[in-house]
Design a protein around this motif. Structure first.
Motif, PDB file in Angstrom:
ATOM      1  N   LEU A 151       0.841  -1.194   0.000  1.00  0.00           N
ATOM      2  CA  LEU A 151       0.000   0.000   0.000  1.00  0.00           C
ATOM      3  C   LEU A 151       0.874   1.240   0.000  1.00  0.00           C
ATOM      4  O   LEU A 151       1.769   1.370   0.829  1.00  0.00           O
ATOM      5  CB  LEU A 151      -0.908   0.036   1.234  1.00  0.00           C
ATOM      6  N   GLN A 152       0.604   2.151  -0.929  1.00  0.00           N
ATOM      7  CA  GLN A 152       1.317   3.429  -0.959  1.00  0.00           C
ATOM      8  C   GLN A 152       0.617   4.372   0.015  1.00  0.00           C
ATOM      9  O   GLN A 152      -0.566   4.626  -0.142  1.00  0.00           O
ATOM     10  CB  GLN A 152       1.290   4.022  -2.371  1.00  0.00           C
ATOM     11  N   PRO A 153       1.298   4.852   1.037  1.00  0.00           N
ATOM     12  CA  PRO A 153       0.655   5.761   1.987  1.00  0.00           C
ATOM     13  C   PRO A 153       0.100   7.007   1.308  1.00  0.00           C
ATOM     14  O   PRO A 153       0.735   7.571   0.419  1.00  0.00           O
ATOM     15  CB  PRO A 153       1.781   6.134   2.953  1.00  0.00           C
ATOM     16  N   VAL A 154      -1.090   7.420   1.732  1.00  0.00           N
ATOM     17  CA  VAL A 154      -1.743   8.591   1.153  1.00  0.00           C
ATOM     18  C   VAL A 154      -0.861   9.817   1.252  1.00  0.00           C
ATOM     19  O   VAL A 154      -0.800  10.631   0.336  1.00  0.00           O
ATOM     20  CB  VAL A 154      -3.097   8.855   1.858  1.00  0.00           C
ATOM     21  N   LEU A 187       7.303  -2.421  -8.479  1.00  0.00           N
ATOM     22  CA  LEU A 187       6.153  -2.877  -7.702  1.00  0.00           C
ATOM     23  C   LEU A 187       4.899  -2.956  -8.564  1.00  0.00           C
ATOM     24  O   LEU A 187       4.128  -3.910  -8.473  1.00  0.00           O
ATOM     25  CB  LEU A 187       5.908  -1.950  -6.506  1.00  0.00           C
ATOM     26  N   MET A 188       4.710  -1.959  -9.421  1.00  0.00           N
ATOM     27  CA  MET A 188       3.548  -1.971 -10.314  1.00  0.00           C
ATOM     28  C   MET A 188       3.630  -3.183 -11.247  1.00  0.00           C
ATOM     29  O   MET A 188       2.644  -3.874 -11.464  1.00  0.00           O
ATOM     30  CB  MET A 188       3.486  -0.688 -11.138  1.00  0.00           C
ATOM     31  N   GLN A 189       4.793  -3.440 -11.811  1.00  0.00           N
ATOM     32  CA  GLN A 189       4.944  -4.543 -12.755  1.00  0.00           C
ATOM     33  C   GLN A 189       4.839  -5.907 -12.082  1.00  0.00           C
ATOM     34  O   GLN A 189       4.445  -6.882 -12.710  1.00  0.00           O
ATOM     35  CB  GLN A 189       6.255  -4.405 -13.521  1.00  0.00           C
ATOM     36  N   ILE A 204      -2.812  -7.321  -8.952  1.00  0.00           N
ATOM     37  CA  ILE A 204      -3.996  -6.457  -8.906  1.00  0.00           C
ATOM     38  C   ILE A 204      -3.547  -5.072  -8.454  1.00  0.00           C
ATOM     39  O   ILE A 204      -2.814  -4.950  -7.476  1.00  0.00           O
ATOM     40  CB  ILE A 204      -5.069  -6.985  -7.936  1.00  0.00           C
ATOM     41  N   VAL A 205      -3.989  -4.038  -9.164  1.00  0.00           N
ATOM     42  CA  VAL A 205      -3.734  -2.655  -8.771  1.00  0.00           C
ATOM     43  C   VAL A 205      -5.080  -1.989  -8.559  1.00  0.00           C
ATOM     44  O   VAL A 205      -5.957  -2.037  -9.428  1.00  0.00           O
ATOM     45  CB  VAL A 205      -2.932  -1.890  -9.856  1.00  0.00           C
ATOM     46  N   VAL A 206      -5.252  -1.380  -7.383  1.00  0.00           N
ATOM     47  CA  VAL A 206      -6.477  -0.635  -7.076  1.00  0.00           C
ATOM     48  C   VAL A 206      -6.136   0.838  -7.141  1.00  0.00           C
ATOM     49  O   VAL A 206      -5.177   1.288  -6.508  1.00  0.00           O
ATOM     50  CB  VAL A 206      -7.016  -0.988  -5.672  1.00  0.00           C
ATOM     51  N   THR A 227      -0.894  -0.104 -17.863  1.00  0.00           N
ATOM     52  CA  THR A 227       0.329  -0.519 -18.547  1.00  0.00           C
ATOM     53  C   THR A 227       1.212  -1.416 -17.683  1.00  0.00           C
ATOM     54  O   THR A 227       2.176  -1.983 -18.178  1.00  0.00           O
ATOM     55  CB  THR A 227       1.151   0.694 -19.048  1.00  0.00           C
ATOM     56  N   SER A 228       0.856  -1.580 -16.408  1.00  0.00           N
ATOM     57  CA  SER A 228       1.629  -2.471 -15.535  1.00  0.00           C
ATOM     58  C   SER A 228       1.416  -3.935 -15.890  1.00  0.00           C
ATOM     59  O   SER A 228       2.237  -4.776 -15.557  1.00  0.00           O
ATOM     60  CB  SER A 228       1.248  -2.251 -14.066  1.00  0.00           C
ATOM     61  N   GLY A 229       0.288  -4.240 -16.544  1.00  0.00           N
ATOM     62  CA  GLY A 229      -0.038  -5.628 -16.863  1.00  0.00           C
ATOM     63  C   GLY A 229      -0.846  -6.320 -15.791  1.00  0.00           C
ATOM     64  O   GLY A 229      -1.224  -7.477 -15.942  1.00  0.00           O
ATOM     65  N   ALA A 230      -1.150  -5.634 -14.697  1.00  0.00           N
ATOM     66  CA  ALA A 230      -1.952  -6.202 -13.623  1.00  0.00           C
ATOM     67  C   ALA A 230      -3.444  -5.981 -13.902  1.00  0.00           C
ATOM     68  O   ALA A 230      -3.816  -5.135 -14.713  1.00  0.00           O
ATOM     69  CB  ALA A 230      -1.594  -5.520 -12.295  1.00  0.00           C
ATOM     70  N   LEU A 231      -4.285  -6.724 -13.202  1.00  0.00           N
ATOM     71  CA  LEU A 231      -5.709  -6.430 -13.215  1.00  0.00           C
ATOM     72  C   LEU A 231      -5.873  -5.079 -12.534  1.00  0.00           C
ATOM     73  O   LEU A 231      -5.314  -4.856 -11.453  1.00  0.00           O
ATOM     74  CB  LEU A 231      -6.499  -7.485 -12.440  1.00  0.00           C
ATOM     75  N   VAL A 232      -6.624  -4.176 -13.142  1.00  0.00           N
ATOM     76  CA  VAL A 232      -6.802  -2.840 -12.580  1.00  0.00           C
ATOM     77  C   VAL A 232      -8.236  -2.679 -12.106  1.00  0.00           C
ATOM     78  O   VAL A 232      -9.177  -2.934 -12.858  1.00  0.00           O
ATOM     79  CB  VAL A 232      -6.444  -1.749 -13.612  1.00  0.00           C
TER      80      VAL A 232
END
Length: 168
Positions: A31-34, A50-52, A56-58, A76-81
Motif C-alpha cells: 500500500l502506498q501511503p496517502v 512494484l507496479m509490474q 492487482i492494482v487498485v 500498462t503495468s499488466g496487472a488487473l486494474v
C-alpha cells in the motif's frame, strides 16, 4: 484537505485496504501511503517494479476530476486494474469487466468482495489484465492523447474537419 485530489474516495479506499491488510489474509499487499501520493514519494526506484510485479492494482479517481494518469499507468503495468466509477471516460472507452474492474469507492464491502473474487479466480483476473494492458497500449498512450487534443482543437476551430479520433 478539502479540495485536495486525495480527499474523499482515495483516502477512504487506502484506509479500507490498510484495515483489511492489518486484519490478516492480505500480507502480500503493498500500500502506498496517502501522505506520499502524487508528491513524488511514489516515484522511488521501486515504484514501477512494484507496479509490474503486482497482480492487482487498485486506484481511485482524484476528488473533483477523473481519468488521471494513474489509470493509464496501472493499465500498462499488466496487472488487473480496479478503478472506481468513471462517468466521462476517454475515447475509446475502456469496458468494465473486459479491460478493468469497477468498484464502488463508497462501499467497503464491494471493494473487498471484488478483490477476494479476483484473488480466488486468477485466470479471470489475468484475462482482464491482458485485455486492459493491450487496449491501453493500442489506444491510450501519450501519442493517442496528443492526437485527440489536436483533433478536438481542429474540430472546434473548423467544424467541417473530419476527425481522425478515435484511432483505429
Amino acid at each position: 484537505a478539502p479540495g485536495s485530489p486525495y480527499a474523499g474516495g482515495r483516502r477512504r479506499v487506502v484506509e479500507w485496504l490498510a484495515e483489511a491488510k492489518a486484519t490478516g489474509g492480505f500480507e502480500d499487499w503493498y500500500l502506498q501511503p496517502v501522505s506520499q501520493m502524487g508528491v513524488g514519494g511514489c516515484f522511488d526506484r521501486n515504484y514501477m517494479r512494484l507496479m509490474q510485479d503486482a497482480r492487482i492494482v487498485v486506484t481511485c479517481q482524484p476528488a473533483n476530476w477523473e481519468g488521471d494518469w494513474r489509470t493509464w499507468e496501472a493499465l500498462t503495468s499488466g496487472a488487473l486494474v480496479m478503478i472506481d466509477e468513471m462517468s466521462t471516460p476517454m475515447p475509446p472507452a475502456l469496458e468494465h469487466g473486459v479491460h478493468w474492474v469497477m468498484y464502488d469507492s463508497s462501499d467497503r464491502a464491494d471493494l473487498l468482495r471484488k478483490l477476494e473474487y479476483y484473488r480466488e479466480h486468477p485466470e479471470t483476473a489475468e484475462r482482464i489484465a491482458r485485455a486492459g494492458h493491450a487496449f491501453a497500449l493500442r489506444y491510450h498512450r501519450t501519442l493517442h492523447r496528443v492526437d485527440w487534443i489536436i483533433d478536438t482543437a481542429a474540430r472546434r476551430a473548423h467544424p467541417a474537419v473530419a476527425g481522425m479520433y478515435p484511432p483505429s
